[in-house]
Design a protein around this motif. Structure first.
Motif: not given
Length: 310
Positions: A84-96
């Motif tokens: 919801q917070a991300a506003n990029g054209d592309y969004v990546a999800v990663m573990d830290v």
């Protein structure tokens, strides 16, 4: 210039955060014509995770952002908040914990830009380093859910993926309280390609995902994407009903054929009562699981509560 948002759920990861940012930044900075932002989501950590996020944000205020929950709401809630917070054209999800190889990011970006994909996901081809029992349960989960659900979930698939804005918006349109992201990513559709890799050990700290938590998570996934357990309860009830009718007919015929015979076999009768009672409780429990999820959803409680955001 395109913008990439990287969403990173965190729970008690004070040691991993600086290592993660350094490793990922070394990779993404080499990608031409791409602006990057980070959205760390502190899921009610009890260690110094929030402090590390403050330090990182102070160093890179325009690039590093974070959300901190009022308590622990779970990884699924953290993922949803980050998307919801991300506003990029592309969004990546990663573990830290760096179990998701950051060196895949350039290839993901190239594929999603040039090959008409909506999502580039990842899947592990082995579980080296994990216990055999946990690996066995994980493999069986994928076998079972893909047989009883119409939503195909790739075996070994990770949350680690890069998505277009269109796909992210589709995922966010699903407002369900009990979320199972692996299933949601598959359910919304869109053209997806998976990159394979071998299991990578955590860079620091210890995992919070015990076998019991993984089992509960798997049960949530089955309840979210299949109604077969409800069908099983119906068939069990029908089967026990038919058996009982046959038993009653047998007793009546036996009484007619042998009027002098007496009723015997109390031990077997007790076993049958316990069996039927157990089946009833099992079926009630299955139905209760689904009703409970309806009850929670009907309350319309927020998926998460933000205490701090920067």
């Amino acid at each position: 210039m395109d913008k990439l948002s990287i969403v990173i759920p965190c729970y008690n990861e004070e040691e991993s955060i600086p290592l993660f940012f350094k490793a990922v930044e070394q990779i993404v900075i080499k990608i031409n014509d791409l602006e990057t932002e980070y959205w760390f989501v502190n899921d009610g950590s009890s260690d110094r995770t929030l402090h590390e996020l403050h330090v990182l944000h102070d160093q890179y205020p325009e690039k590093v952002h974070f959300i901190s929950f009022s308590r622990n709401f779970g990884k699924e809630a953290a993922l949803y908040a980050g998307l919801q917070a991300a506003n990029g054209d592309y969004v990546a999800v990663m573990d830290v914990d760096l179990q998701d190889p950051p060196e895949f990011l350039p290839k993901m970006y190239k594929l999603i830009k040039t090959d008409d994909y909506d999502c580039i996901g990842t899947r592990r081809v082995d579980r080296k380093g994990e216990s055999k029992f946990k690996s066995f349960l994980s493999n069986q989960f994928y076998n079972i859910i893909n047989k009883i659900s119409q939503t195909n979930i790739i075996s070994g698939a990770r949350d680690y993926r890069m998505m277009t804005r269109q796909m992210v918006n589709a995922v966010l349109s699903l407002k369900e309280y009990d979320r199972f992201s692996k299933g949601i990513f598959s359910w919304v559709g869109f053209k997806t390609k998976y990159l394979e890799y071998h299991n990578v050990e955590r860079v620091a700290g210890e995992t919070d995902w015990s076998t019991w938590k993984l089992f509960k998570y798997a049960m949530d996934g089955i309840a979210d994407f299949s109604q077969v357990p409800l069908s099983i309860s119906v068939w069990l009830g029908t089967f026990s009903f038919i058996i009982s009718i046959i038993g009653i007919i047998f007793v009546i015929i036996r009484r007619i054929v042998e009027p002098s015979s007496s009723v015997f076999g109390w031990a077997s009768l007790v076993c049958l009562i316990l069996l039927i009672g157990g089946l009833q409780l099992l079926c009630i429990g299955i139905v209760g699981k689904y009703i409970g999820r309806i009850y929670i959803q009907s309350k319309h409680r927020p998926i998460y509560i933000i205490k701090e955001k920067q």
